[in-house]
Structure formats: structure tokens, C-alpha cells
Write an enzyme that holds these catalytic residues in place. Structure first.
Site, short mmCIF file in Angstrom:
data_model
loop_
_atom_site.label_atom_id
_atom_site.label_comp_id
_atom_site.label_asym_id
_atom_site.label_seq_id
_atom_site.Cartn_x
_atom_site.Cartn_y
_atom_site.Cartn_z
N SER A 46 1.07 -1.48 0.23
CA SER A 46 0.13 0.13 -0.60
C SER A 46 1.19 1.22 -0.04
CB SER A 46 -0.76 0.09 1.47
OG SER A 46 -2.02 0.90 1.03
N GLU A 47 1.06 2.29 -0.72
CA GLU A 47 1.38 3.06 -1.29
C GLU A 47 2.04 3.97 -0.86
OE1 GLU A 47 -0.34 2.48 -3.87
OE2 GLU A 47 -1.22 4.05 -4.74
N ASN A 48 0.50 4.48 0.60
CA ASN A 48 1.20 5.24 2.14
C ASN A 48 2.04 4.84 2.68
OD1 ASN A 48 -0.58 3.16 2.00
ND2 ASN A 48 -1.20 3.81 3.93
#
Lengths: 218, 233
Positions: A46-48
């Protein structure tokens, strides 16, 4: 019959391999997580800043400090790691993510993709999509073959502002599995009961059709 | 304050020196890990014409969204915006300028600024509107665009725990942009849930070393959730 959203996710899940690190975009791509084959280990990025995303939390597990890139509350899977946004995009831009699945408005015969902006509508931004398409080698675009007015989304050239140029090689639509190379679409598989003629008629860009196009099995 | 002690006791002190027209880099993703009290202090100060560099612009009534209420923001540099009505209104009426930046490029612009790197090449955005007018170079057969780093006059950061020297640890995905933001401000102001004495944090597990932090304050946090998603269990 055109594939359902779940069938599209099931078909894409067949491209997963044991030990894959995978980034799933918002929308139908998220459903792929529900169809990881039994006994296979896949880690979701998840890119966060989370590698090893778990299921949604139960009411008592909800943690405001733990969300996914869609801003939903999530949990961590066993063996997860958490890191900064720079680290997260280093793994994306550095080509370390094995498979990226994302949605799109349009894809063209050169492998360009438009997925973030429709002129005249409110522009919210590209988020991490431009980084994902530029950084990943193995990308599957998941989208409907035509828009709700019947206009093809597989085009000779994208008409909307691009998310990335020449970066897409695989597209799964509700009608077909298509590969892109040599400046053409190549029909690989068709949805059960969908004719080659229908797919060709709904593909605006040049499409190469082999003698035999197998039906997807579900 | 003495020596390496970065602790300040009031939010007034924490944000002292912020002036109209300055650039502020803010940590946070959505409303997760945002320096919510430092943002409230900027609202209270009424500072205007601000350029805010942050992945998002909060929501109506919370986070950076509250700075829209008195039109304190001139320009946003973000990857994804528009989760608030006020934002949309001010954007459409031309009161607010937005520079959309790919999320990884945004993180790297902050990281680079903090590391003394004025610009960097990236494949992200090449061949798109984002790449227009930017220097293009080919390396190993692939084309890259030149992106400039972004330094802030201030950076505002939220961490979980820090010692008085500013050595800080983030909690879960509330880390997000905060570590880079901490390095990218000429003055870095950090707010935390708990301040401990130097020596209490294991040096091996410090995320942001105190060298980057200029002012440190302990606050209480509402930690609002943007999209509460649960499963039955």
C-alpha cells in the site's frame, strides 16, 4: 457473457505467483486480494507505506494510525513492514514490486495509459498512479472494454491526458485478455460466450487475432 | 531550551516566525499522521498567502481543510486533493492554485531538499502533462524528467514519541510523509503524543534523528478517521 467484477478479479489472480509483492489499485483491482489461490503467499503493498496489508479491522481493532492508500482502516498481515512514503515509492519506482494491477479510462496500441483526469471534470490528482505505471515492469490494467456509451477504451491513441507513456503490456477487460506489443493489441483470451467479432468490433485500436482464441474458464 | 533540548511549551512558541507568503511542508497522508494542532495554530495566527506542500489538503473542518476557511492558502502542492467542498469552490473560482505532483515525486522532492539535492531525474511523468517543459535526459535507453526539490520555510510534522532532543518514532502508517517533511523545512516543528527523556528511546529504533528537529511540542490528538472500514469478527 461479459465478465463480472469478481470474474475479472479471479482471472487476474491467476497471474499471481507464490512470493509476489503486489500493488492493487482502488476499485476492481482491490477484489484481486479475495482470490489469492489457496496455499500461495502474496504480500500486498500500500503506497502510503505498508508492505503486508491485512484484512479490514474488526470494530475493536480499528486504529486511526493504520490505513491503506485508499484511506480505509486496515490491519497488518504477519511479516508486514511499515515505512515512509519515500521508501514506499523507492520500492515502486525502483521496480521491486512484482505485479501492479490498476484501473484506467483508456489504453492505446503503444501501451500508453490514461487513468487520472477527464478534462472538464474536477481534477483530484494522480496520487501514486504515475509512479506505479512508470516504475513497474509487470502491470495489468483492469477495466471495461467499452465505456457506458459503448465507446471503445482500447484506442489507436489515448485521447485523455496520459498517466504514463508506453508502459502497459497487459489488459484484462470484461470481454478479453489482451497483450500489447509491436504497436498493436493482441487478443489472447476471450470471456466465456463472447465472440471474437464482438471483441474486435469494440476495439478501436488495431488488434491482431490468432486463429484460435481460447475461452476463459471459471 | 538549552543544548539539544528542543521542547517548547506553547503552540504560539512552536509556530513563531511563520509569516504571510511562506512555504510550509506538512506531513500526513489523508488525515492520518497529520500535525493537527500545528495546523490549528496556523489557523489561529491567520497567516495568509501560504504555499502548502502536502500530499492532501485535509477534509472539511479538519486538518489542512480548516486553513481554507479563512483563505489562508494561496497554493497547494499535492498529489491528490478535492476531498473537501471548500477546496473545490476555491479552486474553481480561481482563489486557490494547485500544483499536482505525482505522489512518489512529491516524497522525493521533500527527501531531496532535506538531503541537499536540488533536483533529480525520474521516469515518473515522462510523456505526460507533468513532464511538459521539464528537462529530459536519457539514461540506459530510458527517458527521465528533471524534477526540482522543494524546501519549506517551515515544516510541520507529527510523530508518536520523541525524546527532548527530537529523536522521534512514528506509529504505524502515520509515518507516511512525516520523515521527509521533517528534513525539508528550514525550521522543523514536530508535535508528538509523548515526550520522553533522552536515553529512553532505543537509538536503533529512532526514525527521525533529532538533528532535523528545531522545535518539539507535546499535544493531544483527535485522530479523526477518514474512511472507517470494518469487517464483522
Amino acid at each position: 457473457m461479459a465478465l463480472s467484477r469478481d470474474q475479472m478479479a479471479i482471472r487476474v489472480a491467476r497471474e499471481l505467483q507464490d512470493g509476489f509483492y503486489v500493488n492493487l489499485g482502488i476499485g476492481i483491482p482491490t477484489l484481486v486480494a479475495n482470490h489469492v489461490p489457496e496455499g500461495m503467499e502474496v504480500m500486498l503493498q500500500s503506497e502510503n507505506g505498508l508492505l503486508g496489508m491485512g484484512p479490514f479491522p474488526t470494530e475493536d481493532q480499528v486504529d486511526p494510525d493504520l490505513i491503506n492508500a485508499g484511506k480505509q482502516t486496515v490491519t497488518t498481515a504477519t511479516g508486514a513492514s511499515i515505512f515512509s512514503s519515500a521508501e514506499s515509492f523507492a520500492m515502486i519506482r525502483g521496480g521491486h514490486v512484482d505485479l501492479t494491477v490498476l484501473g484506467a479510462f483508456e489504453v492505446d496500441v503503444r501501451g500508453s495509459i490514461a487513468s487520472w483526469m477527464i478534462p472538464g471534470k474536477l481534477i483530484k490528482g494522480m496520487g501514486g498512479a504515475m509512479d506505479l505505471v512508470a516504475g513497474a515492469d509487470n502491470i495489468i490494467v483492469l477495466m471495461t472494454h467499452a465505456d457506458k456509451y459503448g465507446n471503445s477504451k482500447l484506442l489507436p491513441e489515448c485521447t485523455l491526458p496520459l498517466t504514463g507513456a508506453g508502459c502497459i503490456k497487459h489488459v484484462l477487460t470484461d470481454l478479453a485478455y489482451v497483450e500489447i506489443h509491436d504497436g498493436k493489441f493482441h487478443l489472447v483470451e476471450r470471456a466465456p460466450g463472447v465472440s471474437v467479432e464482438e471483441i474486435v468490433s469494440k476495439t478501436a485500436g488495431e488488434m491482431v487475432v490468432p486463429d484460435h482464441v481460447p475461452e476463459m474458464q471459471f | 531550551m538549552a543544548g539539544f533540548d528542543k521542547v517548547v511549551s506553547t503552540y504560539e512558541e512552536a509556530m513563531a516566525g511563520l509569516e504571510d507568503g511562506m512555504t510550509v511542508i506538512a506531513g500526513g497522508f489523508g488525515i492520518c499522521g497529520i500535525p493537527e494542532n500545528l495546523i490549528k495554530q496556523i489557523k489561529k495566527m491567520g497567516t495568509k498567502e501560504l504555499t502548502i506542500v502536502s500530499n492532501n489538503c485535509g477534509i472539511d473542518g479538519f486538518g489542512l481543510g480548516i486553513l481554507l476557511e479563512d483563505r489562508q492558502i494561496k497554493k497547494m502542492v499535492s498529489s491528490y486533493v478535492g476531498e473537501n467542498k471548500l477546496f473545490e469552490e476555491q479552486l474553481l473560482s480561481g482563489q486557490l492554485e494547485v500544483e499536482l505532483t505525482p505522489q512518489g515525486t512529491l516524497a522525493e522532492k521533500m527527501r531531496a531538499a532535506g538531503a541537499g539535492i536540488p533536483a533529480f531525474y525520474t521516469a515518473t511523468g515522462y510523456g505526460t502533462d507533468i513532464g511538459k517543459g521539464k528537462d529530459v535526459r536519457e539514461f540506459n535507453g530510458r527517458k527521465y524528467i528533471l524534477e526540482e526539490s522543494i524546501q519549506g520555510d517551515f515544516s510541520i510534522v507529527k510523530a508518536w514519541k520523541a525524546d527532548r532532543y527530537g529523536n522521534a518514532i512514528y506509529r504505524n502508517t502515520a509515518m507516511n510523509f512525516n520523515p521527509m517533511a521533517a528534513t525539508a523545512g528550514k525550521i522543523c516543528v514536530m508535535e508528538v503524543e509523548e515526550i520522553v527523556e533522552p536515553g529512553e528511546l532505543d537509538p536503533m529504533y529512532v526514525h527521525t534523528p533529532g538533528i532535523y528537529v528545531d522545535r518539539l511540542i507535546q499535544g493531544t490528538f483527535e485522530k479523526r478517521i477518514e474512511i472507517r472500514t470494518v469487517r464483522q469478527g
